[in-house]
Design a protein around this motif. Structure first.
Motif, mmCIF file in Angstrom:
data_model
loop_
_atom_site.group_PDB
_atom_site.id
_atom_site.type_symbol
_atom_site.label_atom_id
_atom_site.label_comp_id
_atom_site.label_asym_id
_atom_site.label_seq_id
_atom_site.Cartn_x
_atom_site.Cartn_y
_atom_site.Cartn_z
ATOM 1 N N SER A 50 84.259 16.687 57.589
ATOM 2 C CA SER A 50 85.626 17.911 56.689
ATOM 3 C C SER A 50 85.359 19.447 57.278
ATOM 4 O O SER A 50 86.330 19.983 57.455
ATOM 5 N N LYS A 51 84.064 19.822 56.483
ATOM 6 C CA LYS A 51 84.565 21.095 56.525
ATOM 7 C C LYS A 51 83.908 21.799 58.350
ATOM 8 O O LYS A 51 85.341 23.011 58.611
ATOM 9 N N LEU A 73 81.667 22.522 49.823
ATOM 10 C CA LEU A 73 81.443 22.431 51.236
ATOM 11 C C LEU A 73 81.132 23.478 52.008
ATOM 12 O O LEU A 73 80.678 23.260 53.294
ATOM 13 N N ASN A 85 77.986 22.856 54.152
ATOM 14 C CA ASN A 85 77.789 22.112 54.543
ATOM 15 C C ASN A 85 76.641 21.822 55.655
ATOM 16 O O ASN A 85 76.361 20.641 55.781
ATOM 17 N N ALA A 121 90.311 20.354 54.821
ATOM 18 C CA ALA A 121 89.005 19.466 54.470
ATOM 19 C C ALA A 121 89.779 19.117 53.185
ATOM 20 O O ALA A 121 88.520 17.313 53.557
#
Length: 374
Positions: free
Chosen positions: A121-122, A68, A71, A309
């Motif tokens: 998510s990140k 991540l 990202n 995350a």
């Protein structure tokens, strides 16, 4: 021996073999059903499952927290792949959704769903303190609009809807205020009603002709019984004819909807019709139960995730599987307008299959790094 930075030392006890078993069981069932629907594709489906399992196993060992950190690269890869299909994609039935790789075709929108779950998510975790502020919501909407816009111009309305729903789920899991959700619904619900009212009118500017016909066929199936509603009517008939235990896989029954070629491409969008006809009510319930248990396992792993995350990744992958399953089965049973969404781990389609296995791999890695309770 020192492990690479993207791999940690894990405990086998944290590996969720239950989730692996559920996914594998559903995939094996899918191999048999795809083979019954179109025998020539069964070996390719087996190949897809083998590749998918390999990808899942490899990805499950990659530290998702390390991944991540890249990202924005992940986001650009998703956008680049979606943009490339518009430039060099293969046109089939008026749509550019696939890139011909020679030995197979690649559908970037399927991979993009997983990549966008990772990116957002990140992004949401980094902005969790101000996620309910207007500037953050505008940036989130803008970042979402780019991939959604690229998918819809292919055109691929069904995948756009699925991706949009998953993106909305991600920010909800990330802590979106119920007050904001209520305000959005107050605007969205009447806007959707107005949109649908205009969409069914002649010369409307929003939908392509075939998309409008699918909605009209859903609203007036009798009028379009020999046209747009033909496949759905036959799908419902096939599911009903299976009764309790079905007619059996690879049957030669002359009254079979599949054997009579009354459903086009039964190995993909209408695979549940084959399940209902050949495996009956019991077989259909088993497939739905496996899908539900997979979604539940993803959520349970997310609850124990060590950070936000990880929780979003698990809920995003579980939500993607749940949304696609709901839409696919609803279309096959006549509860929604006809739209092309594969049934996860069951429908034929190597890109979709391998991408979903990749998503499960990330969920498994989140499970390998559980929250440490004091």
């Amino acid at each position: 021996m020192k492990l690479p930075g993207f791999i940690k030392a894990y405990h086998v006890k944290n590996y969720n073999f239950v989730l692996v078993a559920l996914v594998f069981a559903l995939s094996v069932l899918g191999i048999f059903v795809v083979g019954s629907a179109k025998e020539s594709l069964q070996n390719r489906q087996i190949f897809g499952v083998i590749i998918g399992l390999s990808v899942m196993a490899a990805v499950s060992l990659f530290d998702y927290i390390w991944i991540l950190e890249f990202n924005w690269i992940i986001y650009l890869v998703a956008i680049g792949s979606l943009g490339s299909v518009l430039l060099i994609g293969q046109t089939v039935n008026g749509a550019k959704r696939w890139i011909n790789l020679g030995f197979t075709t690649f559908q970037p929108s399927e991979l993009a769903k997983i990549l966008l779950i990772l990116f957002f998510s990140k992004y949401i975790m980094d902005h969790r303190e101000n996620i309910n502020e207007i500037p953050s919501l505008i940036r989130y909407a803008a970042l979402s609009a780019v991939p959604l816009g690229l998918i819809i111009v292919e055109p691929n309305l069904s995948t756009t809807i699925v991706t949009a729903l998953v993106i909305c789920l991600l920010i909800y899991v990330g802590g979106l205020s119920y007050r904001i959700i209520a305000k959005i619904l107050l605007v969205l619900i009447p806007a959707s009603v107005i949109f649908l009212s205009i969409a069914v009118m002649p010369n409307q500017p929003f939908l392509k002709e075939y998309q409008q016909k699918r909605i009209l066929a859903f609203l007036n199936p009798e009028e379009y019984a020999s046209d747009e509603a033909y496949q759905q009517n036959n799908s419902v008939m096939a599911i009903g004819s299976g009764q309790l235990v079905g007619k059996g896989l690879n049957n030669n029954t002359t009254t079979s909807v599949k054997n009579g070629n009354f459903i086009l491409e039964p190995q993909t969008d209408f695979i549940f019709a084959i399940i209902g006809e050949e495996l009956g009510f019991i077989g259909g319930c088993i497939v739905i139960a496996l899908l539900l248990l997979i979604v539940i396992q993803c959520i349970l792993i997310g609850i124990r995730a060590q950070n936000l995350a990880g929780r979003i990744i698990c809920c995003g992958v579980g939500g993607l599987i749940g949304v696609q399953s709901f839409i696919n089965i609803s279309v096959a049973t006549g509860l929604m307008p006809n739209t092309g969404v594969p049934l996860p781990f069951v429908s034929y389609g190597l890109t979709s299959l391998v991408s979903l296995y990749m998503g499960i791999g990330f969920v498994l890695n989140v499970g390998l790094q559980p929250k440490k309770y004091q």
